[in-house]
Design an enzyme around this catalytic site. Structure first.
Site, mmCIF file in Angstrom:
data_model
loop_
_atom_site.group_PDB
_atom_site.id
_atom_site.type_symbol
_atom_site.label_atom_id
_atom_site.label_comp_id
_atom_site.label_asym_id
_atom_site.label_seq_id
_atom_site.Cartn_x
_atom_site.Cartn_y
_atom_site.Cartn_z
ATOM 1 N N LYS A 1 34.248 34.308 43.931
ATOM 2 C CA LYS A 1 35.540 34.817 43.581
ATOM 3 C C LYS A 1 36.199 35.179 44.858
ATOM 4 O O LYS A 1 37.384 35.093 44.938
ATOM 5 C CB LYS A 1 35.127 36.330 42.884
ATOM 6 C CG LYS A 1 34.697 36.163 41.574
ATOM 7 C CD LYS A 1 34.739 37.550 40.583
ATOM 8 C CE LYS A 1 34.343 37.498 39.235
ATOM 9 N NZ LYS A 1 34.381 38.914 38.885
ATOM 10 N N ASP B 1 37.704 41.783 36.373
ATOM 11 C CA ASP B 1 36.493 41.645 35.205
ATOM 12 C C ASP B 1 37.151 40.578 34.461
ATOM 13 O O ASP B 1 38.301 40.529 34.050
ATOM 14 C CB ASP B 1 36.450 42.860 34.649
ATOM 15 C CG ASP B 1 35.019 42.846 34.043
ATOM 16 O OD1 ASP B 1 33.923 42.653 34.749
ATOM 17 O OD2 ASP B 1 34.834 43.078 32.568
ATOM 18 N N THR B 2 36.164 39.721 34.272
ATOM 19 C CA THR B 2 36.452 38.274 33.403
ATOM 20 C C THR B 2 35.801 38.351 32.351
ATOM 21 O O THR B 2 34.448 38.663 32.168
ATOM 22 C CB THR B 2 36.382 37.242 34.525
ATOM 23 O OG1 THR B 2 37.351 37.138 35.426
ATOM 24 C CG2 THR B 2 36.664 35.853 33.617
ATOM 25 N N GLY C 1 29.479 30.252 37.009
ATOM 26 C CA GLY C 1 29.412 30.631 35.857
ATOM 27 C C GLY C 1 29.669 29.718 34.456
ATOM 28 O O GLY C 1 28.876 28.754 34.658
ATOM 29 N N TYR C 2 30.416 29.875 33.743
ATOM 30 C CA TYR C 2 30.825 28.928 32.494
ATOM 31 C C TYR C 2 31.708 27.590 33.043
ATOM 32 O O TYR C 2 32.069 27.076 32.045
ATOM 33 C CB TYR C 2 31.364 29.964 31.604
ATOM 34 C CG TYR C 2 30.495 30.898 30.937
ATOM 35 C CD1 TYR C 2 29.453 31.000 30.131
ATOM 36 C CD2 TYR C 2 30.790 32.212 31.562
ATOM 37 C CE1 TYR C 2 28.883 31.727 29.728
ATOM 38 C CE2 TYR C 2 29.985 33.275 31.197
ATOM 39 C CZ TYR C 2 28.889 33.078 29.955
ATOM 40 O OH TYR C 2 28.320 34.214 29.700
HETATM 41 P P1 IMP Z 1 32.548 39.567 36.077
HETATM 42 O O1 IMP Z 1 32.004 40.569 35.314
HETATM 43 O O2 IMP Z 1 34.177 39.492 36.388
HETATM 44 O O3 IMP Z 1 31.837 39.093 37.211
HETATM 45 O O4 IMP Z 1 32.559 38.172 35.013
HETATM 46 C C1 IMP Z 1 31.588 37.981 34.123
HETATM 47 C C2 IMP Z 1 31.159 36.782 34.050
HETATM 48 O O5 IMP Z 1 32.069 35.972 33.610
HETATM 49 C C3 IMP Z 1 30.467 35.998 35.448
HETATM 50 O O6 IMP Z 1 29.186 36.472 35.378
HETATM 51 C C4 IMP Z 1 30.520 34.605 34.994
HETATM 52 O O7 IMP Z 1 29.467 34.043 34.603
HETATM 53 C C5 IMP Z 1 31.891 34.475 34.381
HETATM 54 N N1 IMP Z 1 33.076 34.242 34.906
HETATM 55 C C6 IMP Z 1 33.761 34.764 35.601
HETATM 56 N N2 IMP Z 1 34.701 34.248 36.269
HETATM 57 C C7 IMP Z 1 34.419 33.113 36.009
HETATM 58 C C8 IMP Z 1 35.279 31.936 36.323
HETATM 59 O O8 IMP Z 1 36.234 31.748 36.875
HETATM 60 N N3 IMP Z 1 34.523 30.721 35.753
HETATM 61 C C9 IMP Z 1 33.401 30.717 35.003
HETATM 62 N N4 IMP Z 1 32.859 31.707 34.607
HETATM 63 C C10 IMP Z 1 33.251 32.864 35.086
#
Ligand code: IMP
Length: 205
Positions: free
Chosen positions: A12, A68-69, A149-150
């Site tokens: 990130k 957060d994603t 991630g995905y």
């Molecule tokens: P986080 O809680 O924002 O870190 O995101 C949750 C999860 O979503 C991460 O552990 C990743 O597996 C996935 N994720 C977040 N951003 C991306 C991205 O840009 N591409 C693919 N997977 C993502």
């Protein structure tokens, strides 16, 4: 402008530095020697982004931002969504999560999904939320080795490559995080509201 990004995810940091460009210097928690397990216990993306930013602000006294994603899959009623990080259980890897998702979607025709990202900027005692999203589809197998991630199973709408097959500039130019960060950048440069389709919310801490 110097900005502290409240994340331990090096992918990130790289993405956001590239998105924000030379006008901004993005510092990680590692850069300021802070080793912290950042909580994310909310059941919404916005709640988690705010929680992360507040936590790091309380620890450092510094202005900062957090994201957060979630990956929302239509055939799974929006899952894994806010639980995308630990979809396959506490302490699981990116690969574990991808494997679980592919298994849950085996034999499922509707592959529609979207990434949604909410960024919380904590600046001079105020919280500002920025959102970005990208629609796409989930493949039946992994493709590509970029990103994290995905990314290896997500093909954005209008493209044939997964995020993991794209050069970083292409993913960042269309991604959920890219859009949310672009909105934050516009805000920081004093031009908020000049792009369209994404929401900006401001409220006091
Ligand atoms: P986080 O809680 O924002 O870190 O995101 C949750 C999860 O979503 C991460 O552990 C990743 O597996 C996935 N994720 C977040 N951003 C991306 C991205 O840009 N591409 C693919 N997977 C993502």
């Amino acid at each position: 402008m110097d900005l502290l990004f409240a994340t331990n995810n090096i992918h990130k940091i790289w993405e956001v530095q590239e998105i924000l460009g030379d006008a901004f210097r993005v510092f990680s928690l590692k850069d300021i020697n802070l080793c912290a397990d950042i909580p994310e216990t909310s059941d919404t993306l916005a709640g988690n982004a705010v929680q992360k930013a507040r936590f790091i602000h309380q620890k450092t006294g510094m202005d900062c931002f957090a994201d957060d994603t979630g990956l929302e899959v239509d055939a799974l009623d929006g899952r894994p969504g806010v639980y995308s990080a630990r979809y396959a259980g506490e302490g699981c890897s990116f690969d574990d999560n991808v494997a679980k998702l592919l298994k849950e979607l085996s034999g499922v025709e509707n592959r529609n999904a979207r990434f949604r990202c909410v960024v919380c900027l904590l600046l001079a005692g105020e919280e500002h939320l920025f959102e970005g999203r990208i629609e796409g589809t989930i493949l039946r197998e992994r493709k590509g080795a970029q990103g994290f991630g995905y990314d290896p199973i997500f093909v954005p709408a209008g493209y044939h490559q997964t995020f993991a097959e794209m050069p970083a500039y292409l993913k960042n130019g269309i991604s959920h995080r890219g859009k949310a960060m672009f909105r934050m950048m516009k805000y920081l440069k004093g031009n908020e509201g000049t792009d369209s389709g994404l929401s900006l919310v401001s409220k006091p801490v």
